[in-house]
Design an enzyme around this catalytic site. Structure first.
Site, short mmCIF file in Angstrom:
data_model
loop_
_atom_site.label_atom_id
_atom_site.label_comp_id
_atom_site.label_asym_id
_atom_site.label_seq_id
_atom_site.Cartn_x
_atom_site.Cartn_y
_atom_site.Cartn_z
N TYR B 21 26.31 -117.25 -22.10
CA TYR B 21 24.84 -117.21 -22.20
C TYR B 21 24.47 -117.57 -23.63
CZ TYR B 21 24.68 -114.79 -17.68
OH TYR B 21 24.79 -114.46 -16.34
N GLU B 22 23.32 -118.21 -23.80
CA GLU B 22 22.99 -118.73 -25.13
C GLU B 22 22.72 -117.63 -26.16
OE1 GLU B 22 19.86 -121.32 -24.01
OE2 GLU B 22 18.32 -119.80 -24.12
N SER B 23 22.64 -116.39 -25.70
CA SER B 23 22.50 -115.27 -26.63
C SER B 23 23.79 -115.03 -27.41
CB SER B 23 22.13 -114.00 -25.86
OG SER B 23 23.07 -113.76 -24.82
#
Lengths: 288, 231
Positions: B21-23
């Protein structure tokens, strides 16, 4: 206690001034809500607000008239939908027109990194085919001097002030963050002044060797503000208040209900503890 | 939707899939679907959690993402997408969230899959704004643009699956879901939809897949009172 540990109201009064470029960072996790509320309470205006993911806190700051410009890469209420005050400002200029400078996440991350590194610009393999560069004069391109490749280039971000929230600080003001660490370290190191709010202040951080630790000597102020990230979450302290994030959609949809809520709970309270009581938010003491 | 799909794959046929996830969460194994891409649930069970610059530089631009999942408000016949505005940029009719991680996912992942509800409003002849690149103007224009990866190899809708023509790169309806007609798909497309000469029928989910998905949604609803969403 060092001089750096101070009440949040004092930190904002001392370091955040009208017209500055101010970044509040925290990628879904550890969003500095209490600090944003304090900026609203102290009625700062004409700010250029920087944030990768403007969500509820920037919706509140924009709707209360703190901002004249916004630099960002994604604006919404995650998992819920639009942020209405942001949209009203862009679509209708209410409460005042909002100039926008729009990027992608990868680019914003690079701009903060360049700022933290003392470099004038960031280089990125990005924006291929995108219309964004047509609308943002800060997105340009550069030819690699070694390979001749065309790459995107954007200027460093160096906020006047960066504000973040973290789990804990020690009594000197060294700050420890864990979980999703986002862009906080870069945003702090890129800024001329940095304010950190923390869940607790402890004698010993007991930080693992490779922990994300921000040393006290790069910070301007450290403030003890339990639940300071609510309704976002603080890993190990409390979870995200999803019910509030959904309720915000209804509160913020109309200007009148938005203003009434802000007047009552933010303008009408003296600090974050009072805000939490006013808004009926339980102080969660259980560690997740 | 991408998060539900990827986690269903992880819980069924692809236990070794690495969800990013881009987090900054790499190897996320959420027990319930996250409400946002930065939920603590993603960090809690991840192999590692890295900073935002690291996820976009080392892992995405470094070429380590096999499949990028993207959503969109509008898609055109070449799989280019709009997540920025409806109407004029300076005076938008609807201001959408914006780019997020999509422009670089679209141009750096080895391939992308787009998940979108197919209607005349979303399948448009011309995007109001081009946020992220697909097959650009078709043919070899993407390859010449400097974008890496194969671009959109599938657009998955509520009506069927579209894949790019090998030469023109125009999206072509190649599979249709049970109970859906070609006419319905054409009526939900803002351009003259190309249809493959031999149209496949999407395989219906197995009982095990359905049960796994329903359990996932039930756990998610218990955890935060919603089926879960992303961005």
């Amino acid at each position: 206690m060092t001089a750096k540990i101070m009440p949040l109201a004092e930190a904002v009064a001392r370091h955040v001034k009208d017209g500055q470029t101010v970044a509040l960072e925290g990628f879904t996790h550890l969003i500095p809500f209490a600090a944003g509320h304090e900026v609203i309470r102290q009625a700062r205006k004409d700010l250029t607000l920087v944030r990768m993911t403007p969500d509820i806190i920037y919706d509140q700051m924009i709707g209360m008239g703190c901002a004249r410009a916004l630099v960002f890469s994604w604006g919404g209420n995650p998992g819920v939908g639009s942020i209405h005050r942001f949209r009203d400002a862009i679509e209708n200029g209410w409460p005042k027109p909002l100039a926008i400078q729009e990027h992608s996440h990868a680019d914003m991350a690079g701009r903060y990194q360049a700022g933290a590194s003392g470099l004038p610009f960031s280089v990125l393999r990005g924006y291929v085919g995108s219309d964004l560069p047509k609308h943002n004069p800060n997105i340009r391109s550069i030819e690699c001097p070694f390979t001749g490749e065309r790459l995107a280039a954007t200027p460093a971000i160096n906020p006047d002030v960066t504000v973040i929230h973290a789990q804990k600080a020690d009594r000197k003001g060294n700050v420890l963050i864990h979980g999703i660490v986002g862009i906080q370290k870069e945003a702090v190191l890129a800024a001329r002044a940095a304010i950190v709010t923390v869940e607790e202040i402890v004698d010993d951080l007991a930080a693992p060797m490779n922990a994300c630790l921000i040393p006290h000597w790069v910070l301007s102020a450290v403030c003890h503000v339990p639940m300071g990230a609510h309704p976002s979450y603080a890993h190990g302290y409390y979870g995200r208040d999803n019910a509030f994030c959904k309720a915000w959609d209804g509160i913020s949809k109309e200007r009148e209900t938005f203003l009434a809520w802000m007047q009552k709970h933010v303008m009408g309270t003296k600090d974050h503890a009072e805000f939490l009581r006013s808004a009926g938010i339980a102080m969660e003491t259980a560690r997740a | 939707m991408p998060s539900a799909a990827a986690n269903l794959a992880r819980l069924t046929h692809a236990p070794g899939v690495v969800l990013i996830y881009e987090s900054g969460t790499i190897g996320a194994k959420p027990d319930v679907l996250p409400l946002s891409i930065g939920d603590g649930e993603l960090a809690e069970h991840a192999d590692t959690v890295v900073s935002i610059p690291e996820i976009f530089r080392y892992w995405l631009q470094g070429g380590r993402v096999d499949v990028g999942f993207l959503g969109a408000a509008q898609v055109d016949r070449f799989g280019n997408i709009n997540t920025t505005v409806i109407g004029d940029y300076a005076h938008p009719k609807v201001r959408l969230p914006g780019a997020g991680g999509a422009p670089e996912i679209a141009s750096n992942a080895k391939q992308t899959w787009i998940i979108i509800k197919q209607t005349k409003r979303s399948f448009v002849p011309k995007l109001d704004f081009m946020t992220s690149v697909g097959h650009l103007e078709g043919g070899d224009s993407r390859a010449r643009s400097g974008a890496r990866g194969a671009g959109p190899t599938a657009v998955i809708t509520d009506l069927g699956v579209l894949t790019p023509d090998p030469v023109t790169r125009e999206l072509t309806l190649t599979a249709i879901h049970p109970g859906i007609t070609v006419e319905q798909a054409k009526a939900a497309t803002g351009w003259e939809l190309k249809v493959a000469p031999t149209l496949a029928a999407t395989a219906p989910p197995t009982a095990a897949e359905l049960a796994t998905l329903r359990e996932l949604h039930a756990r998610t609803a218990r955890a935060h009172g919603t089926p879960g969403a992303t961005e």
